[in-house]
Scaffold this motif. Structure first.
Motif, mmCIF file in Angstrom:
data_model
loop_
_atom_site.group_PDB
_atom_site.id
_atom_site.type_symbol
_atom_site.label_atom_id
_atom_site.label_comp_id
_atom_site.label_asym_id
_atom_site.label_seq_id
_atom_site.Cartn_x
_atom_site.Cartn_y
_atom_site.Cartn_z
ATOM 1 N N VAL A 200 10.575 6.540 -4.781
ATOM 2 C CA VAL A 200 9.455 5.417 -5.027
ATOM 3 C C VAL A 200 8.964 4.872 -3.528
ATOM 4 O O VAL A 200 7.524 4.646 -3.590
ATOM 5 C CB VAL A 200 10.031 4.163 -5.677
ATOM 6 C CG1 VAL A 200 9.119 2.802 -5.426
ATOM 7 C CG2 VAL A 200 10.225 4.368 -7.049
ATOM 8 N N TYR A 204 5.039 4.998 -2.744
ATOM 9 C CA TYR A 204 4.298 3.704 -2.111
ATOM 10 C C TYR A 204 3.559 4.002 -0.736
ATOM 11 O O TYR A 204 2.384 3.516 -0.474
ATOM 12 C CB TYR A 204 5.606 2.906 -1.736
ATOM 13 C CG TYR A 204 5.062 1.421 -0.953
ATOM 14 C CD1 TYR A 204 4.455 0.290 -1.932
ATOM 15 C CD2 TYR A 204 4.884 1.556 0.423
ATOM 16 C CE1 TYR A 204 4.366 -0.607 -1.264
ATOM 17 C CE2 TYR A 204 4.693 0.224 1.015
ATOM 18 C CZ TYR A 204 4.171 -0.920 0.265
ATOM 19 O OH TYR A 204 3.709 -1.978 0.866
ATOM 20 N N SER A 226 5.394 3.970 -9.741
ATOM 21 C CA SER A 226 6.551 3.494 -9.001
ATOM 22 C C SER A 226 7.097 2.614 -9.845
ATOM 23 O O SER A 226 8.377 2.609 -9.913
ATOM 24 C CB SER A 226 6.271 3.190 -7.806
ATOM 25 O OG SER A 226 5.582 4.299 -6.714
#
Length: 436
Positions: A200, A204, A226
């Motif tokens: 994630v 990001y 995510s």
């Protein structure tokens, strides 16, 4: 004057020390608030971070039992643990503090609220620490005397660690999990959060890069992916829950910003609702600002004003917020002006529609009721010189009283058209009767 001491972020790796070298990182989380208690009179009491110093190792070793055959690791259990023994397929979370002989302060500390997490198969720990931890059970707290031969070696790490430096280490084993498997993430397996969280973070970072290049749609896709990955993940403890919520908050804030950028305010409001569920809306001026913008775009001006004023109140001076407030005030004023004009038109229309006077209605109601209950008359003729609204009222009055109403017309055949119309108008009647 007391000596100044620092805590290390991570323990030293003996393999790195004797080959490529090692860099010491100071643990900045150990600030004054964590090391000093409240004042007691005029003196401050130091907080015992973990364990206590040992003045004489030779006397201390008599209270310990050897863990290995050579006696390089000796141990005393302070608090019993439980569960299955550890093995190389485990990933452990633990806290510790390390002391040299006759030193009042530890030279390295990892606190329980931010424990160290290590895969026992990685060999990333110093051999002495690895041997000590493998001898423990989850929940156990023990003190170990570790020989320099399984710690920093004969040379040590001058000037911080002296040559041939034995040390006492207090260890608290907080958690042990099976090390997650490599390869594609299987969300049904336990202990996958750290891998998911790592993926994630990469998504990001990529989403942030897309946002900086104005590719808001691409950024939204990565942020949404995510969020979905995090929602599928199973959490093991409060620490993972804290990391989970922290990352979700960052993702939802970015989603709200991106949705406003592409004029999708309803989706921005949905993201803000999730932030409210995560208790990160009303205490966050940045989020309130985005929520106010989205509410303004869907016409919810009162709710937008409420949140924008709070955002301005809890944030520092922000020109963007002030500009947004000016836009919102102008839109609210325009909306109020439009409502006032609509009310005026409504009143005019109502006055124009209500063309039948109260006196006419009262006379017709009385006339029809008297006719209905009359025993001598079966028909009632009314002149046709009524406007359309008056005729409609007569018809509706008849329907209410269960009477029948129709027009009577004269024959206008073979007559001049205009004369026929005049005669028709003068001789037409409205016939009201009790039977159809």
């Amino acid at each position: 004057m007391s000596s100044l001491s620092f805590m290390l972020e991570n323990g030293l790796n003996l393999r790195d020390v004797v080959t490529t070298g090692s860099i010491l990182h100071i643990n900045e989380d150990l600030n004054d608030a964590e090391n000093i208690s409240e004042q007691d009179g005029s003196r401050l009491k130091p907080v015992d971070v973990f364990g206590e110093p040992v003045a004489d190792f030779s006397a201390f070793t008599k209270t310990l039992l050897a863990v290995d055959e050579l006696g390089y690791v000796k141990k005393k259990i302070l608090e019993e643990g439980g569960g299955l023994p550890l093995h190389e397929g485990c990933t452990v979370s633990f806290a510790y503090s390390c002391y040299f002989e006759n030193q009042p302060y530890p030279y390295d500390v990892v606190l329980s609220d931010k424990p160290m997490v290590e895969d026992l198969n990685d060999n990333g720990l110093l051999p002495g620490l690895q041997m000590a931890i493998k001898s423990m059970l989850v929940g156990e707290t023990s003190v170990f005397l570790l020989s320099y031969k399984v710690m920093y070696g004969e040379l040590g790490v001058p000037p911080r660690i002296k040559p041939k430096a034995d040390c006492v280490v207090y260890i608290k084993l907080i958690k042990s999990i099976l090390t997650p498997k490599d390869g594609k993430i299987n969300f049904s397996e336990p202990n996958m959060f750290q891998r998911v969280n790592h993926e994630v973070k990469l998504l990001y970072a990529s989403g942030s890069t897309l946002y900086n290049t104005n590719n808001y749609t691409g950024a939204i896709q990565l942020f949404k992916k995510s969020v979905n990955m995090l929602h599928k993940c199973r959490l093991a403890d409060e620490q993972e829950e804290h990391q989970y919520e922290k990352m979700l908050i960052k993702l939802y804030i970015n989603l709200a910003i991106c949705y406003n950028k592409i004029n999708k305010p309803l989706l921005a409001c949905t993201a803000c609702n999730e932030l409210n569920r995560l208790r990160s809306l009303y205490n966050n001026g940045k989020v309130l600002f985005q929520n106010a913008k989205a509410l303004r775009m869907i016409g919810e001006y009162d709710a937008a004003e409420k949140k924008l004023l709070r955002a301005i109140k809890i944030s520092e001076e922000n020109e963007m917020m002030k500009a947004e407030y000016e836009i919102l005030k102008n839109l609210k004023q325009a909306q109020n002006d439009t409502k006032a004009a609509a009310e005026q038109v409504k009143d005019l229309v109502k006055a124009a529609v209500d063309l039948v006077s109260k006196e006419f209605k009262a006379e017709v109601d009385e006339l029809i009721k008297n006719f209905k209950y009359s025993h001598t008359e079966d028909e009632l003729l009314l002149p046709i010189n009524l406007n359309s609204d008056e005729m409609d009222y007569v018809k509706n009055a008849c329907i209410r009283e269960n009477l029948f109403c129709k027009k009577l017309e004269i024959d206008t055949v073979n007559k001049d058209f205009e004369e026929g119309l005049k005669e028709l108008h003068s001789k037409m009647k409205m016939k009201i009767c009790k039977n159809s």
